[in-house]
Design an enzyme around this catalytic site. Structure first.
Site, PDB file in Angstrom:
ATOM      1  N   GLU A  62       0.843  -1.194   0.000  1.00 33.74           N
ATOM      2  CA  GLU A  62       0.000   0.000   0.000  1.00 33.74           C
ATOM      3  C   GLU A  62       0.876   1.241   0.000  1.00 33.74           C
ATOM      4  O   GLU A  62       1.966   1.232   0.593  1.00 33.74           O
ATOM      5  CB  GLU A  62      -0.940   0.001   1.220  1.00 33.74           C
ATOM      6  CG  GLU A  62      -1.945  -1.131   1.219  1.00 33.74           C
ATOM      7  CD  GLU A  62      -2.940  -1.058   2.366  1.00 33.74           C
ATOM      8  OE1 GLU A  62      -2.939  -0.040   3.090  1.00 33.74           O
ATOM      9  OE2 GLU A  62      -3.720  -2.003   2.535  1.00 33.74           O
ATOM     10  N   HIS A 120      -8.416   0.873   1.487  1.00 39.05           N
ATOM     11  CA  HIS A 120      -8.187   0.822   2.935  1.00 39.05           C
ATOM     12  C   HIS A 120      -9.096   1.824   3.663  1.00 39.05           C
ATOM     13  O   HIS A 120      -8.627   2.708   4.387  1.00 39.05           O
ATOM     14  CB  HIS A 120      -6.721   1.095   3.266  1.00 39.05           C
ATOM     15  CG  HIS A 120      -6.294   0.483   4.567  1.00 39.05           C
ATOM     16  ND1 HIS A 120      -5.035  -0.010   4.795  1.00 39.05           N
ATOM     17  CD2 HIS A 120      -6.969   0.273   5.733  1.00 39.05           C
ATOM     18  CE1 HIS A 120      -4.940  -0.479   6.022  1.00 39.05           C
ATOM     19  NE2 HIS A 120      -6.100  -0.313   6.605  1.00 39.05           N
TER      20      HIS A 120
END
Length: 525
Positions: free
Chosen positions: A260, A278
């Protein structure tokens, strides 16, 4: 005044709480690692979300840092072993975004079942593909919850409300708690075999990393749907992609990724995958809640010594802290005494808590005793890293509790086994909560420990006290208190003497040369 740095974007409520509590605070979101490293040495506390990476390099530069607070659950961005070794408390806020994250998992399950993202895009593109987006009901389906802690239990509750059958795998879930939640506790392979939906709510550990892999997917029901709003490392993305392409897994809803920010990912573009960036904790309520909690927890730690939601040390509530304070002083003295008189390697430590002490939260007391014990022998030992330091050096630490009251209503006894001998020291609290030593090496005595002490073991023979007094008198060293004890007549005796100033080397040599003396130690508290 203690000083805290907020290095990530956070609700303004965090800074307000710090300032209201009398903590100086700087808000500097978006710093580079080099900028953070350059300034972190100024601060006692660091408040972060997920952007700041508290690496070993940053921690090494944080010479004054006492606590790192993560506004949220995951602490993948904090090097906890490095922080522990440096004596820095690491805490998170596991409850502030629990409802938000659980609701997102349920929303993802709905979206996956009814193709909502794709149907929305198709409809807005002017198509009317009603037959293309045939969905499935949640009613009556079996939801397998992997990790039935705070978030997982909320997901289970919501799913039960949707009339789903919930089964759960969690090694820490007791049968009684499972009944209370209304879930059926299963082993992991049984859960895989029975679940129509699997939702992940477990942290990353050695046993959970890559838990969704080709081997385990093969154990799952044909047409299973998988939801991951926990951690990307729980899923082997290549294995999930292959199972989605084969049809063994009917669909997946993914909020977290191995890497990420996930600007690209091998799961993107698949028709049977729903993805979000997320967003598990991304609600207004959750952001305010975690900001408030991290500021309150860090303030309580820095100002009161209370520890909440710490990941590398025992918790001490704000209510417990005042009760523990005099015991913490006693624990420090007992540990420091033992550390200063120990001359050979420590093999084991046993700590007995008796009477009223047995009802306390003993974990922080044990940490403080180890801090006091190891502090004179090693550098940079504190309450946070003392248990780790002891473990790394192979020191066996055991605790026992017994609520019996013998000679004292409350008692803490520390027993040290070294390469050469076993020595114990016990202490209590008198009515004004002042610590007192009441036993050394099994010899009873009652003594307060002052800043400068002499600990002397000697043969119980006439003339010692007079000779000792003469030496100190000639050196113009005043005696504040003088405590004596012996195991038997003409046996081994102990003198614990508080003096107003430290002895010179010459005076210490004279004391050591007294014929009755076997050991002399100058102690400082």
């Amino acid at each position: 005044m203690v000083k805290v740095l907020i290095s990530d974007k956070m609700s303004p409520r965090a800074a307000e709480i710090f300032r209201d509590r009398g903590v100086e605070v700087d808000e500097k979101p978006g710093m580079s690692p080099e900028e953070l490293k350059a300034c972190i040495g100024e601060y006692d506390g660091l408040a972060v979300r997920s952007a700041t990476k508290a690496t070993a390099d940053i921690i090494a530069a944080a010479t004054n840092l006492k606590v790192i607070g993560r506004a949220g659950i995951g602490v993948d961005n904090v090097d906890i072993p490095a922080a522990t070794a440096a004596g820095i408390c690491v805490m998170n806020t596991p409850y502030g975004n629990a409802i938000t994250t659980a609701e997102h998992a349920i929303a993802m399950m709905f979206s996956l079942s009814r193709h909502i993202p794709a149907a929305n895009q198709s409809t807005q593109d002017g198509k009317w593909e009603k037959s293309k987006f045939m969905g499935v009901e949640l009613y009556g389906k079996v939801l397998g919850v992997v990790g039935c802690g705070n978030i997982g239990s909320i997901v289970a509750d919501r799913a039960i409300g949707l009339k789903m059958k919930v089964v759960a795998y969690d090694p820490f879930l007791s049968p009684e708690r499972a009944v209370e939640l209304g879930v059926e506790k299963l082993e992991l392979d049984d859960l895989f075999a029975r679940a129509d939906y699997i939702s992940l709510h477990t942290p990353i550990t050695e046993s959970t990393r890559n838990i969704i892999n080709a081997q385990n997917i093969a154990k799952m029901k044909e047409g299973v749907r998988i939801i991951n709003c926990a951690r990307g490392g729980l899923v082997v993305e290549e294995d999930l992609k292959a199972a989605l392409e084969s049809g063994h897994v009917a669909g997946a809803a993914v909020d977290v990724y191995v890497k990420e920010p996930a600007t690209e990912n091998l799961l993107f573009g698949m028709d049977n995958v729903v993805t979000t960036p997320h967003l598990g904790a991304s609600t207004d309520e959750a952001q305010v809640n975690v900001a408030i909690q991290v500021a309150e927890q860090m303030s309580d730690y820095l100002l009161l010594g209370s520890v909440t939601n710490a990941l590398n040390m025992p918790s001490v509530s704000a209510e417990e802290a005042p009760k523990l304070k005099p015991y913490m002083e006693l624990a420090t003295q007992l540990g420091s005494f033992a550390g200063q008189v120990t001359e050979t390697g420590i093999k084991s430590v046993r700590i007995d808590y008796e009477g009223q002490a047995a009802s306390l939260n003993i974990k922080p007391l044990t940490s403080i005793i180890l801090q006091g014990l190891l502090g004179p022998l090693l550098e940079s030992v504190n309450m946070v890293n003392a248990p780790l330091v002891a473990k790394e050096r192979g020191i066996d630490v055991t605790e026992s509790i017994n609520d019996r009251e013998d000679d004292y209503q409350t008692l803490v006894r520390l027993c040290i086994t070294t390469e050469n001998q076993t020595r114990d020291i016990a202490g209590t609290l008198f009515g004004d909560d002042r610590p007192r030593v009441v036993s050394i090496k099994g010899i009873n005595m009652e003594a307060e420990l002052g800043p400068h002490m002499l600990y002397i073991t000697n043969q119980d023979k006439p003339g010692f006290i007079g000779a000792m007094g003469s030496i100190l008198g000639d050196a113009e060293v005043n005696i504040a208190t003088f405590h004596l004890g012996r195991d038997q007549k003409k046996g081994e005796a102990i003198a614990l003497i508080e003096i107003d100033s430290e002895l010179s080397k010459n005076t210490m040599d004279m004391v050591c040369k007294l014929p009755q003396v076997t050991q002399v130690k100058a102690l400082n508290f």
